[in-house]
Write a protein that holds these residues in place. Structure first.
Motif, PDB file in Angstrom:
ATOM      1  N   GLU A 140       0.826  -1.205   0.000  1.00 57.29           N
ATOM      2  CA  GLU A 140       0.000   0.000   0.000  1.00 57.29           C
ATOM      3  C   GLU A 140       0.860   1.255   0.000  1.00 57.29           C
ATOM      4  OE1 GLU A 140      -3.428   0.223  -0.198  1.00 57.29           O
ATOM      5  OE2 GLU A 140      -3.174  -1.916  -0.654  1.00 57.29           O
ATOM      6  N   ILE A 141       1.848   1.248   0.880  1.00 57.82           N
ATOM      7  CA  ILE A 141       2.706   2.425   1.006  1.00 57.82           C
ATOM      8  C   ILE A 141       3.459   2.668  -0.306  1.00 57.82           C
ATOM      9  CG2 ILE A 141       4.711   3.383   2.224  1.00 57.82           C
ATOM     10  CD1 ILE A 141       3.743   1.763   4.706  1.00 57.82           C
ATOM     11  N   GLU A 142       3.913   1.574  -0.894  1.00 56.30           N
ATOM     12  CA  GLU A 142       4.656   1.673  -2.140  1.00 56.30           C
ATOM     13  C   GLU A 142       3.748   2.184  -3.265  1.00 56.30           C
ATOM     14  OE1 GLU A 142       6.330  -1.976  -3.563  1.00 56.30           O
ATOM     15  OE2 GLU A 142       8.267  -1.032  -3.995  1.00 56.30           O
ATOM     16  N   ASP A 157       9.944   6.662   2.283  1.00 56.09           N
ATOM     17  CA  ASP A 157      10.455   7.920   1.727  1.00 56.09           C
ATOM     18  C   ASP A 157       9.873   9.101   2.504  1.00 56.09           C
ATOM     19  OD1 ASP A 157      11.248  10.087   0.219  1.00 56.09           O
ATOM     20  OD2 ASP A 157      10.920   9.073  -1.701  1.00 56.09           O
ATOM     21  N   VAL A 158      10.599   9.514   3.525  1.00 56.88           N
ATOM     22  CA  VAL A 158      10.090  10.573   4.404  1.00 56.88           C
ATOM     23  C   VAL A 158       9.923  11.888   3.646  1.00 56.88           C
ATOM     24  CG1 VAL A 158      10.617  11.974   6.442  1.00 56.88           C
ATOM     25  CG2 VAL A 158      11.004   9.511   6.498  1.00 56.88           C
ATOM     26  N   GLU A 159      10.842  12.160   2.746  1.00 61.68           N
ATOM     27  CA  GLU A 159      10.778  13.410   2.005  1.00 61.68           C
ATOM     28  C   GLU A 159       9.503  13.489   1.160  1.00 61.68           C
ATOM     29  OE1 GLU A 159      14.619  15.740   0.671  1.00 61.68           O
ATOM     30  OE2 GLU A 159      14.017  14.258  -0.846  1.00 61.68           O
ATOM     31  N   ALA A 160       9.227  12.396   0.459  1.00 60.02           N
ATOM     32  CA  ALA A 160       8.008  12.357  -0.363  1.00 60.02           C
ATOM     33  C   ALA A 160       6.774  12.490   0.521  1.00 60.02           C
ATOM     34  CB  ALA A 160       7.959  11.048  -1.143  1.00 60.02           C
ATOM     35  N   TYR A 161       6.818  11.806   1.638  1.00 58.30           N
ATOM     36  CA  TYR A 161       5.684  11.839   2.562  1.00 58.30           C
ATOM     37  C   TYR A 161       5.447  13.252   3.082  1.00 58.30           C
ATOM     38  CZ  TYR A 161       2.957  10.918   6.808  1.00 58.30           C
ATOM     39  OH  TYR A 161       2.006  10.932   7.794  1.00 58.30           O
ATOM     40  N   ASP A 196      15.112   8.394   6.504  1.00 54.22           N
ATOM     41  CA  ASP A 196      14.231   7.356   5.984  1.00 54.22           C
ATOM     42  C   ASP A 196      14.397   6.123   6.867  1.00 54.22           C
ATOM     43  OD1 ASP A 196      13.477   9.026   3.983  1.00 54.22           O
ATOM     44  OD2 ASP A 196      14.673   8.066   2.414  1.00 54.22           O
ATOM     45  N   PHE A 197      13.363   5.311   6.928  1.00 48.63           N
ATOM     46  CA  PHE A 197      13.477   4.126   7.783  1.00 48.63           C
ATOM     47  C   PHE A 197      13.021   2.884   7.029  1.00 48.63           C
ATOM     48  CE2 PHE A 197       9.538   6.391   8.567  1.00 48.63           C
ATOM     49  CZ  PHE A 197       8.559   5.418   8.487  1.00 48.63           C
TER      50      PHE A 197
END
Length: 489
Positions: A140-142, A157-161, A196-197
């Motif tokens: 889902e996240i992908e 992808d924290v930046e995208a988020y 990112d994690f």
RNA sequence: GGUCUCUUGGCCGAGCGGCUAGGCACCGGUCUGCAAAACCGUCUACUCCGGUUCGAAUCCGGAAGAGACCUCCA
């Protein structure tokens, strides 16, 4: 349905009235232990804090589903998403299967939680039992564009988020700060940004904990399990999520991001965080090596302990501080808690000794209301305890004849203890067992001899009996009727 | 370095603008043959410096000290 309960919501940094999403149902998720070591005092605090919350919500008439997980995979040695899985490491160290490590420490955790009279959660899911759910969450996240794959691992992808949502809303972290603060870490990472994690980590050949996926063999990232399991058992939106303050960042922040990235929804309505237990003013933690295991605490086998403390002493000690305050450990504080708790239980056991009168000089209902007010005010158990000591004083005074109880007061008093001390705060009157019947009869015999000696004014003999019994660990109390005694634990 | 939090009597701990919790310890008294237990009483604190206010532990500003998170930890 308002129940007048207010709780401090970490996400808004203020106390808010608790309103359940679907009353009378309440869903709670609490981060449980990573089972790679013996449970210590630090584990006791959230367990007890949220146990009281659980109990109180049930007391208020809610149907509570309480989910507390067991983390048995994915928790890496450090959160740069490098290094070893903690459980796998322990397993290699001891040359056993990871699941043996998990089983052993899960059992240990349960044993000690039982001793602390912590109620079992409604559901206790394990990360390793929810690999499929976690992989689906990654999908889902992908799909929503918030994850990327690199060499068989998948990262969030924290930046995208953060372009679409607010990353850092729970912890107050600002992304710009994270850029500057974490850049100094090693540059060999596969991650686009250090903050990112991992959602999924590729298993290297030496990794023994591994599951197949379309990314190849690997294992889930630490934060993922809580998002996957809370959603599975409590839904995409649920009432309360709890845990220790140390989990605020990055763990809970990442949980929010994952859930929002997957479903677009804020899953959690109330975030609750208990504070740490300190020793000599410093956090008691695994990494600092200054923790005291519960076994050591209950047996007294630790360099800083001057004696053993019973599970209920520990529970009472923890409840005597508010859950959002740090609580400093010391022998003095534990001993004070032990004595105070003993006195409280003693009073409860003596309620029936009160000779009731027609008039009443006490107001038990008033104290009951104060106790309710205290709990409604963000679970203020220290205030509850303070009020209960008012009743303790009332009881003792009534026995001493300086206060008067009527028949109703007696019932009110018992109800008060039953509801607040035993039911809600989950304390148990540890009956210092009077041993077996033979012992009991022998002690009675000796103490009757002592009374005879006193009648003869043979105080040397009576004192000798008292002193020797005391030395053997028997506490003697002289009363008007004769004597009382109990084994001192 | 960044973000945040805390600093209360001998100890632990509440407190969220006036009524100055509670526990433990100490001390005095009652009870007791003496003790213990219990009861009664005493002890009355808010890191420091400014400010707001009739009034501040409580609000604002500053200083000092401590801690948490930013790496695994409950």
């Amino acid at each position: 349905m308002s129940q007048n309960l207010h709780i401090y919501n970490t996400i808004n940094r203020k106390k808010e009235e608790f309103v359940a999403l679907n009353p009378p149902f309440v869903g709670i998720y609490v981060c449980g232990p990573t089972v790679y070591g013996d449970p210590h005092l630090g584990h006791a605090r959230p367990a007890i804090t949220f146990d009281v919350l659980f109990r109180y919500l049930v007391f208020l008439g809610n149907k509570v589903r309480y989910v507390r997980n067991i983390t048995d995979v994915g928790h890496l040695e450090n959160d740069a998403d490098e290094g070893d899985d903690k459980i796998a490491k322990k397993a290699r160290l001891e040359q056993i299967e990871p699941m043996e490590v998990v089983q052993y420490y899960t059992d240990r955790y349960h044993t000690f939680m039982d001793m602390l009279n912590v109620k079992k959660p409604s559901i206790e899911p394990r990360a390793s039992g929810h690999i499929i759910e976690q992989l689906l969450l990654i999908e889902e996240i992908e799909k929503n564009g918030f994850a990327y794959e690199k060499n068989g691992s998948v990262y969030f992808d924290v930046e995208a988020y953060s372009k679409k949502y607010h990353y850092g809303k729970l912890s107050g972290r600002v992304l710009e700060d994270l850029y500057s603060n974490t850049r100094s870490l090693d540059g060999q990472s596969e991650k686009k940004n250090s903050f990112d994690f991992a959602l999924w980590k590729k298993a290297l050949p030496e990794h023994i904990m591994r599951w197949p996926s379309r990314f190849g063999d690997g294992f889930p990232g630490w934060h993922l399990e809580c998002s996957a399991m809370s959603t599975k058992y409590l839904g995409e939106e649920f009432d309360i999520h709890g845990g220790g303050m140390d989990l605020l960042f990055p763990h809970h922040e990442c949980e929010i991001a994952q859930s929002v990235a997957a479903s677009g929804k804020e899953t959690v309505r109330y975030w609750m965080h208990n504070n740490m237990i300190t020793i000599n003013g410093q956090k008691m933690g695994k990494s600092l090596g200054n923790f005291i295991t519960l076994e050591e605490l209950f047996s007294g086998q630790h360099a800083v302990l001057t004696k053993a403390y019973s599970p209920m002493t520990v529970r009472f000690f923890i409840l005597q501080a508010h859950y959002r305050s740090t609580l400093d450990f010391s022998n003095e504080a534990l001993t004070a808690a032990e004595k105070g708790f003993e006195r409280m239980i003693e009073a409860y056991n003596n309620i029936d000794k009160i000779k009731t009168l027609d008039n009443s000089t006490v107001n038990i209902q008033d104290i009951r209301n104060k106790c309710l007010d205290a709990l409604n005010d963000d679970l203020n158990t220290p205030i509850v305890i303070a009020n209960l000591f008012e009743v303790v004083k009332n009881i003792n005074s009534a026995i001493a004849g300086t206060e008067s109880f009527n028949v109703e007061n007696i019932a009110e008093c018992k109800k008060l203890f039953d509801d607040f001390v035993f039911n809600i705060m989950g304390l148990v009157a540890e009956t210092s067992s009077s041993g077996n019947e033979i012992l009991s009869n022998v002690v009675d015999l000796l103490l009757n001899e002592r009374i005879e000696a006193k009648k003869r004014k043979d105080f040397a003999a009576s004192d000798r009996i008292r002193n020797e019994l005391t030395a053997l660990g028997i506490e003697i109390k002289d009363t008007k009727e004769g004597f009382e005694w109990k084994l001192k634990n």
